[in-house]
Design a protein around this motif. Structure first.
Motif, short mmCIF file in Angstrom:
data_model
loop_
_atom_site.label_atom_id
_atom_site.label_comp_id
_atom_site.label_asym_id
_atom_site.label_seq_id
_atom_site.Cartn_x
_atom_site.Cartn_y
_atom_site.Cartn_z
N MET A 5 0.97 -1.09 -0.03
CA MET A 5 -0.11 0.03 0.00
C MET A 5 0.91 1.24 0.11
O MET A 5 0.64 2.30 -0.97
CB MET A 5 -1.00 -0.07 1.18
CG MET A 5 -1.99 1.00 1.24
SD MET A 5 -2.94 1.45 2.84
CE MET A 5 -1.59 2.00 3.84
N GLU A 54 -5.74 -0.47 -4.20
CA GLU A 54 -4.85 -1.20 -3.10
C GLU A 54 -5.15 -0.69 -1.81
O GLU A 54 -5.06 -1.34 -0.84
CB GLU A 54 -3.35 -0.85 -3.51
CG GLU A 54 -2.97 -1.74 -4.53
CD GLU A 54 -2.87 -3.41 -4.36
OE1 GLU A 54 -2.59 -3.55 -3.05
OE2 GLU A 54 -2.95 -3.90 -5.22
N ILE A 55 -5.54 0.67 -1.60
CA ILE A 55 -5.50 1.45 -0.36
C ILE A 55 -7.04 0.79 0.05
O ILE A 55 -6.92 0.32 1.38
CB ILE A 55 -5.84 2.67 -0.56
CG1 ILE A 55 -4.53 3.33 -0.98
CG2 ILE A 55 -6.13 3.67 0.75
CD1 ILE A 55 -4.58 4.90 -1.49
N ALA A 86 -6.46 -2.52 1.44
CA ALA A 86 -5.91 -2.66 2.78
C ALA A 86 -6.83 -2.46 3.88
O ALA A 86 -6.76 -3.05 4.90
CB ALA A 86 -4.73 -1.79 2.95
#
Length: 88
Positions: free
Chosen positions: A28, A57-58, A61
């Protein structure tokens, strides 16, 4: 140190999860850094492409519990604002 069998197993599980979480957090941060570098260079096209790659991706996460969902949303929002503010 863990004494019982279940405590020893829990320790092993925690170690495995920690490694996975470290990898996810690192991934991330790498995507975040790419967006930051693109913004610093002043290239709006590269910055928007980097943001488009970083956003999933963030959020992934956040979904996996690496960061809180509000933290992830805040990061995406602030990056999007900064990318939008770049002169094209």
């Amino acid at each position: 140190m863990a004494n019982t069998t279940s405590a020893k197993k829990a320790t092993r599980k925690i170690e495995r999860r920690t490694e996975v979480n470290k990898a996810r957090r690192s991934r991330m941060r790498t995507f975040l850094r790419k967006v930051e570098e693109a913004i610093a260079s002043g290239d709006k096209g590269a910055a928007s492409e980097a943001l488009k790659a970083a956003q999933p991706e963030i959020m992934r996460a956040a979904q996996k519990g690496i960061v809180h969902k509000n933290t992830a949303s805040r990061k995406v929002s602030r990056l999007a604002h900064r990318v939008g503010a770049l002169a094209s």
